[in-house]
Design a protein around this motif. Sequence first.
Motif, PDB file in Angstrom:
ATOM      1  N   ARG A  31      72.826  36.995   8.363  1.00  0.00           N
ATOM      2  CA  ARG A  31      71.767  36.264   7.230  1.00  0.00           C
ATOM      3  C   ARG A  31      70.611  37.102   7.061  1.00  0.00           C
ATOM      4  NH1 ARG A  31      70.061  35.253   3.539  1.00  0.00           N
ATOM      5  NH2 ARG A  31      68.621  33.269   3.028  1.00  0.00           N
ATOM      6  N   VAL A  32      69.967  37.546   8.220  1.00  0.00           N
ATOM      7  CA  VAL A  32      68.626  38.411   7.867  1.00  0.00           C
ATOM      8  C   VAL A  32      68.629  39.717   7.184  1.00  0.00           C
ATOM      9  CG1 VAL A  32      66.458  39.029   8.964  1.00  0.00           C
ATOM     10  CG2 VAL A  32      67.637  37.100   9.713  1.00  0.00           C
ATOM     11  N   VAL A  33      69.713  40.541   7.722  1.00  0.00           N
ATOM     12  CA  VAL A  33      69.721  41.819   7.140  1.00  0.00           C
ATOM     13  C   VAL A  33      70.066  42.019   5.758  1.00  0.00           C
ATOM     14  CG1 VAL A  33      71.105  43.837   7.256  1.00  0.00           C
ATOM     15  CG2 VAL A  33      70.376  42.935   9.473  1.00  0.00           C
ATOM     16  N   PRO A  34      70.699  41.300   5.126  1.00  0.00           N
ATOM     17  CA  PRO A  34      70.857  41.271   3.384  1.00  0.00           C
ATOM     18  C   PRO A  34      69.873  40.779   2.932  1.00  0.00           C
ATOM     19  CG  PRO A  34      72.941  40.401   4.853  1.00  0.00           C
ATOM     20  CD  PRO A  34      72.039  40.392   5.879  1.00  0.00           C
ATOM     21  N   PHE A  35      69.018  39.810   3.324  1.00  0.00           N
ATOM     22  CA  PHE A  35      67.871  39.359   3.192  1.00  0.00           C
ATOM     23  C   PHE A  35      66.767  40.507   3.006  1.00  0.00           C
ATOM     24  CE2 PHE A  35      63.626  37.460   3.920  1.00  0.00           C
ATOM     25  CZ  PHE A  35      63.524  36.347   2.952  1.00  0.00           C
ATOM     26  N   VAL A  36      66.660  40.965   3.954  1.00  0.00           N
ATOM     27  CA  VAL A  36      65.660  42.119   4.180  1.00  0.00           C
ATOM     28  C   VAL A  36      65.933  43.148   2.954  1.00  0.00           C
ATOM     29  CG1 VAL A  36      64.885  44.123   5.559  1.00  0.00           C
ATOM     30  CG2 VAL A  36      65.039  41.846   6.511  1.00  0.00           C
ATOM     31  N   LEU A  37      67.141  44.005   3.096  1.00  0.00           N
ATOM     32  CA  LEU A  37      67.582  44.934   2.351  1.00  0.00           C
ATOM     33  C   LEU A  37      67.808  44.284   0.800  1.00  0.00           C
ATOM     34  CD1 LEU A  37      70.674  46.242   4.378  1.00  0.00           C
ATOM     35  CD2 LEU A  37      68.605  47.107   4.444  1.00  0.00           C
TER      36      LEU A  37
END
Length: 313
Positions: A31-37
């Motif tokens: 959830r978080v890594v794609p949000f950050v990238l």
Amino acid sequence: MSDVRPTGDWDGTALAHEAFVFGADQELVDRVVPFVLEGLSRGEPVLVVAGERVRSLLAGELGPDLDRLTAFTAAETWWRGGHRTLHAYDRDLRALQAVAPTWRLAAEPTWLARDDGREWSRFEAVANRCYAALPYYSLCLHDRERLPEPVLDAVARTHPLTWGGSAPVPAPAYEDPERFLRSVHPAWDRRPARAAVAALTTPREARRAVSAAALDWWPARVGEVVQAAHELVLNALRVAPFVEVSSWTDEGTLVVEVADSGPGLPDETLGYVPPPTKPDSPRGMWLAWSLADDVAVDSHPAGTAVRLFFHHR
């Protein structure tokens, strides 16, 4: 090509407020890594405020991209009590607004696991109103294994969005902020017969009455009690010719009630909203709520009563 849309249809013109409840490590990463990238690819400031475990996971996944984050901060250092934490949060948001057209935040309020941190749910509710026009995406991270069920229930009721698997979707349990606040206030029991009650027409009279009650209860908190009540009396006298001030003790708590016959509060969330920085901005409710340990409100078109609770520490 992945069909995951980390921020869905968010267009960056207003607040998006999502609760993401996770259990497994991979669930969090996905959830978080794609949000950050996605944010980095759009040139948006990206901020991460999280506990040690979450930061460690994300650092390993982001690698060199970690250095591109605007902030990567330990959540453990953020909790200063509800009002002081929100005040610092508000200051940082306003600073970002001055330099960035839009930004995104992934934050884990680790303090929700503590007894004194659970009041943060109230501020999460109020944020939906007081920050509605700010152009950022707030992804709130909640560890299912660390948080008790009542806290997770509050999370579901204070966030308009939840994760749908490939994009954010409306949260079915979300409640209007005022309705949520009323549900978590102390129970509004009948005022006890032993309460000291006075009808007053000036703030000075109120200060004397409340000071006497506080001195009998716990002298160390007289200043806080008097100032908080004074702010409410000033507000009440702007809408009514007199104010009824009551006080009583309930085990280890002093209760001070300020009641008026005015038209009712226009917005019951105001005590949780940081006031504008202008010198003449109204800040009475914010100050009273900050000084008290808890607050309950009973407001309707025929009048308003506010109870301030001060615990013997």
